[in-house]
Design a protein around this motif. Structure first.
Motif, PDB file in Angstrom:
ATOM      1  N   ARG A   1      -2.889   0.118  -4.009  1.00 48.71           N
ATOM      2  CA  ARG A   1      -2.209  -0.460  -3.830  1.00 48.71           C
ATOM      3  C   ARG A   1      -2.010  -1.737  -4.346  1.00 48.71           C
ATOM      4  NH1 ARG A   1      -4.666  -3.307   0.984  1.00 48.71           N
ATOM      5  NH2 ARG A   1      -5.344  -1.460   2.524  1.00 48.71           N
TER       6      ARG A   1
ATOM      7  N   VAL B   1       0.875  -1.370  -0.108  1.00 51.28           N
ATOM      8  CA  VAL B   1      -0.163   0.109   0.299  1.00 51.28           C
ATOM      9  C   VAL B   1       0.695   1.623  -0.160  1.00 51.28           C
ATOM     10  CG1 VAL B   1      -1.629   1.140   0.982  1.00 51.28           C
ATOM     11  CG2 VAL B   1      -1.474  -1.055   1.282  1.00 51.28           C
TER      12      VAL B   1
ATOM     13  N   GLN C   1      -4.856   6.305  -1.741  1.00 54.43           N
ATOM     14  CA  GLN C   1      -3.767   5.368  -1.333  1.00 54.43           C
ATOM     15  C   GLN C   1      -3.950   4.454  -3.143  1.00 54.43           C
ATOM     16  OE1 GLN C   1      -5.682   1.511   0.603  1.00 54.43           O
ATOM     17  NE2 GLN C   1      -5.642   3.178   1.869  1.00 54.43           N
TER      18      GLN C   1
END
Length: 69
Positions: free
Chosen positions: A47, A37, A45
């Motif tokens: 991932r 992350v 964010q």
């Protein structure tokens, strides 16, 4: 956004201020393809899998991103 307290912090990028610098975490509870992350200072964010992150690191090591910095 996910509660970041459950993530394992690996690195803070900048860290010279208290503006919410981008950070790198590992989420051990996430599916394998979403375990790495990266957060930004705007609360967003990204991932990715460890393999995808490894590819990003390899590109950086090769100098591919030098023109950006």
């Amino acid at each position: 956004m996910t509660d970041l307290t459950s993530l394992e912090p690996l690195a803070t990028f900048c860290g010279k201020c208290d503006c919410g610098c981008p950070q790198l975490y590992v989420d051990p509870a996430a599916p394998v393809e979403q375990r790495v992350v990266i957060t930004d200072d705007f609360g967003q964010q990204v991932r990715m899998s460890a393999d995808q992150f490894s590819s990003l690191v390899d590109e950086a090591k090769s100098g591919r991103f030098d023109a950006i910095a």
